[in-house]
Motif scaffolding. Structure first.
Motif, PDB file in Angstrom:
ATOM      1  N   ARG A   1     -14.704-110.829   0.003  1.00  0.00           N
ATOM      2  CA  ARG A   1     -13.295-111.195  -0.134  1.00  0.00           C
ATOM      3  C   ARG A   1     -13.053-112.369   0.784  1.00  0.00           C
ATOM      4  O   ARG A   1     -13.354-112.316   1.979  1.00  0.00           O
ATOM      5  CB  ARG A   1     -12.390-110.026   0.240  1.00  0.00           C
ATOM      6  CG  ARG A   1     -10.944-110.393   0.183  1.00  0.00           C
ATOM      7  CD  ARG A   1     -10.007-109.254   0.472  1.00  0.00           C
ATOM      8  NE  ARG A   1     -10.574-108.286   1.370  1.00  0.00           N
ATOM      9  CZ  ARG A   1     -10.109-107.066   1.529  1.00  0.00           C
ATOM     10  NH1 ARG A   1      -9.083-106.653   0.848  1.00  0.00           N
ATOM     11  NH2 ARG A   1     -10.662-106.243   2.376  1.00  0.00           N
TER      12      ARG A   1
ATOM     13  N   TRP B   1      -4.960-109.521  -7.241  1.00  0.00           N
ATOM     14  CA  TRP B   1      -5.642-110.775  -6.920  1.00  0.00           C
ATOM     15  C   TRP B   1      -4.834-111.967  -7.416  1.00  0.00           C
ATOM     16  O   TRP B   1      -4.224-111.911  -8.474  1.00  0.00           O
ATOM     17  CB  TRP B   1      -7.027-110.789  -7.557  1.00  0.00           C
ATOM     18  CG  TRP B   1      -7.886-109.651  -7.104  1.00  0.00           C
ATOM     19  CD1 TRP B   1      -8.232-108.548  -7.830  1.00  0.00           C
ATOM     20  CD2 TRP B   1      -8.495-109.486  -5.823  1.00  0.00           C
ATOM     21  NE1 TRP B   1      -9.026-107.712  -7.077  1.00  0.00           N
ATOM     22  CE2 TRP B   1      -9.199-108.270  -5.839  1.00  0.00           C
ATOM     23  CE3 TRP B   1      -8.501-110.249  -4.658  1.00  0.00           C
ATOM     24  CZ2 TRP B   1      -9.918-107.792  -4.743  1.00  0.00           C
ATOM     25  CZ3 TRP B   1      -9.223-109.779  -3.569  1.00  0.00           C
ATOM     26  CH2 TRP B   1      -9.919-108.568  -3.615  1.00  0.00           C
TER      27      TRP B   1
ATOM     28  N   HIS C   1      -8.159-103.274 -10.482  1.00  0.00           N
ATOM     29  CA  HIS C   1      -8.182-104.676 -10.083  1.00  0.00           C
ATOM     30  C   HIS C   1      -7.255-105.408 -11.041  1.00  0.00           C
ATOM     31  O   HIS C   1      -7.476-105.391 -12.259  1.00  0.00           O
ATOM     32  CB  HIS C   1      -9.603-105.246 -10.149  1.00  0.00           C
ATOM     33  CG  HIS C   1     -10.513-104.648  -9.138  1.00  0.00           C
ATOM     34  ND1 HIS C   1     -10.609-105.118  -7.853  1.00  0.00           N
ATOM     35  CD2 HIS C   1     -11.365-103.588  -9.222  1.00  0.00           C
ATOM     36  CE1 HIS C   1     -11.475-104.387  -7.186  1.00  0.00           C
ATOM     37  NE2 HIS C   1     -11.954-103.454  -7.986  1.00  0.00           N
TER      38      HIS C   1
ATOM     39  N   ARG D   1      -5.656 -96.658  -6.242  1.00  0.00           N
ATOM     40  CA  ARG D   1      -5.426 -97.865  -5.435  1.00  0.00           C
ATOM     41  C   ARG D   1      -5.423 -99.086  -6.352  1.00  0.00           C
ATOM     42  O   ARG D   1      -6.260 -99.204  -7.249  1.00  0.00           O
ATOM     43  CB  ARG D   1      -6.511 -98.033  -4.378  1.00  0.00           C
ATOM     44  CG  ARG D   1      -6.411 -99.374  -3.648  1.00  0.00           C
ATOM     45  CD  ARG D   1      -7.431 -99.564  -2.587  1.00  0.00           C
ATOM     46  NE  ARG D   1      -8.760 -99.261  -3.051  1.00  0.00           N
ATOM     47  CZ  ARG D   1      -9.816 -99.182  -2.262  1.00  0.00           C
ATOM     48  NH1 ARG D   1      -9.684 -99.378  -0.980  1.00  0.00           N
ATOM     49  NH2 ARG D   1     -11.003 -98.909  -2.747  1.00  0.00           N
TER      50      ARG D   1
ATOM     51  N   ARG E   1      -5.655-103.210  -6.375  1.00  0.00           N
ATOM     52  CA  ARG E   1      -5.937-104.475  -5.679  1.00  0.00           C
ATOM     53  C   ARG E   1      -5.396-105.584  -6.564  1.00  0.00           C
ATOM     54  O   ARG E   1      -5.802-105.727  -7.705  1.00  0.00           O
ATOM     55  CB  ARG E   1      -7.430-104.660  -5.464  1.00  0.00           C
ATOM     56  CG  ARG E   1      -8.026-103.710  -4.468  1.00  0.00           C
ATOM     57  CD  ARG E   1      -9.438-104.167  -4.119  1.00  0.00           C
ATOM     58  NE  ARG E   1     -10.080-103.264  -3.215  1.00  0.00           N
ATOM     59  CZ  ARG E   1     -10.013-103.350  -1.879  1.00  0.00           C
ATOM     60  NH1 ARG E   1      -9.310-104.306  -1.320  1.00  0.00           N
ATOM     61  NH2 ARG E   1     -10.656-102.483  -1.129  1.00  0.00           N
TER      62      ARG E   1
ATOM     63  N   THR F   1     -10.330 -97.626  -8.709  1.00  0.00           N
ATOM     64  CA  THR F   1      -9.538 -98.770  -8.253  1.00  0.00           C
ATOM     65  C   THR F   1      -9.108 -99.572  -9.463  1.00  0.00           C
ATOM     66  O   THR F   1      -9.889 -99.757 -10.395  1.00  0.00           O
ATOM     67  CB  THR F   1     -10.377 -99.683  -7.322  1.00  0.00           C
ATOM     68  OG1 THR F   1     -10.853 -98.917  -6.221  1.00  0.00           O
ATOM     69  CG2 THR F   1      -9.544-100.846  -6.802  1.00  0.00           C
TER      70      THR F   1
END
Length: 148
Positions: A146, A52, A5, A48, A50, A3
């Motif tokens: 989260r 933020w 971030h 993937r 993510r 992942t």
């Protein structure tokens, strides 16, 4: 599972000035790479991402009693809501609480150490809003909190 971030701001330590548009590639429970967001996304198109809204950085070390809650599991989750993934072992003496902390990947330390985001290090990350509110917590590569 890998992942990325990504955040508008990334802080490798709590004391350093954040860099802009940076990201962290997490592979399993480790940080595999740190760099500019676009470069990591381009280099790993199958991963993937993510994104933020806050500042991404190292998860905190909690140096007091864990938050009060009815069960040990809820106390550990209360810790994650603060952006912490490590505690002082002396604060976790109750066997049920210690077992819940271990099950959830909480690091128990003898002394406080400054948290860092470093390649090859354990992927313990937190995202904070400008007001200091924890938006997300990652423990050993797993998203455990989260904020809705």
């Amino acid at each position: 599972m890998r992942t990325i971030h990504a955040a508008a701001l990334l802080r490798r330590t709590l004391d350093e000035a954040p860099t802009t548009d940076a990201a962290v590639l997490v592979d399993g429970d480790r940080i595999a790479a740190i760099g500019p967001r676009d470069e990591l996304v381009d280099a790993y198109p199958e991963v993937r991402v993510r994104r933020w809204a806050g500042t991404l950085g190292p998860a905190l070390v909690h140096d007091g009693p864990l938050p009060a809650a009815p069960t040990p599991r809820e106390r550990v989750h209360g810790l994650f809501r603060t952006g912490a993934t490590a505690v002082l072992a002396a604060q976790v003496t109750d066997p049920d609480l210690r077992a819940a902390a271990i099950r959830n990947g909480v690091v128990m330390l003898d002394t406080v150490r400054p948290p860092t985001v470093v390649e090859g290090g354990r992927a313990d990350l937190a995202v904070f809003a400008d007001d200091g509110t924890c938006l997300a917590t990652v423990v050993a590569g797993r998203l455990v909190h989260r904020r809705a």
